[in-house]
Design an enzyme around this catalytic site. Structure first.
Site, PDB file in Angstrom:
ATOM      1  CB  ALA A 287      -8.191 -10.243  -1.625  1.00  0.00           C
ATOM      2  N   GLY A 288      -8.605  -6.748  -0.419  1.00  0.00           N
ATOM      3  CA  GLY A 288      -9.561  -5.655  -0.460  1.00  0.00           C
ATOM      4  C   GLY A 288      -9.637  -5.037  -1.848  1.00  0.00           C
TER       5      GLY A 288
ATOM      6  CG  HIS B   9      -1.901   1.149   1.164  1.00  0.00           C
ATOM      7  ND1 HIS B   9      -1.565   2.409   1.622  1.00  0.00           N
ATOM      8  CD2 HIS B   9      -3.156   1.229   0.700  1.00  0.00           C
ATOM      9  CE1 HIS B   9      -2.597   3.218   1.448  1.00  0.00           C
ATOM     10  NE2 HIS B   9      -3.578   2.527   0.888  1.00  0.00           N
TER      11      HIS B   9
ATOM     12  CD  GLU C 126       8.051   9.155  -5.796  1.00  0.00           C
ATOM     13  OE1 GLU C 126       9.266   9.135  -6.068  1.00  0.00           O
ATOM     14  OE2 GLU C 126       7.328  10.116  -6.062  1.00  0.00           O
TER      15      GLU C 126
END
Length: 113
Positions: A72-73, A10, A45
């Protein structure tokens, strides 16, 4: 065939949290898998597309996208597949494969009943 692993997390505003994925990427490099790139969906990044471009620039003929999420959103279900399509369009000489989230991997040591 030259394979690359594209790890996708994320991302966090916390630099130390992002460094976990960088450390994992370095540990996964081996003689069979010379290209392992960390990437982030947001807040850090390199972004996924940029890291995918790096894999191809290093000679990858197959880019294996591995979501490094706890579940697994929506990010995994839609975001990574959208990005995979973008990478495929940009790198017609390479193949892209997406994997299940890392927690679902038999290598993660999670034995769910």
């Amino acid at each position: 065939m030259i394979k690359a692993l594209l790890l996708i997390a994320h991302g966090s505003r916390n630099k130390e949290a992002n460094e976990d994925l960088i450390h994992l990427a370095k540990r996964l490099v081996s003689t069979e898998l010379q290209i392992v790139e960390p990437s982030y969906l947001e807040l850090a990044e390199p972004e996924i597309e940029t890291a995918g471009d790096t894999c191809v620039a290093k000679g990858a003929q197959l880019v294996i996208m591995v979501p490094y999420f706890l579940s697994a959103g929506i990010h995994v279900q839609k975001g990574s597949y959208r990005i995979a399509r973008t990478i495929i369009q940009k790198i017609s000489s390479s193949a892209v494969q997406t994997c299940r989230p890392s927690w679902a991997s038999p290598f993660a040591g999670n034995n769910h009943p």
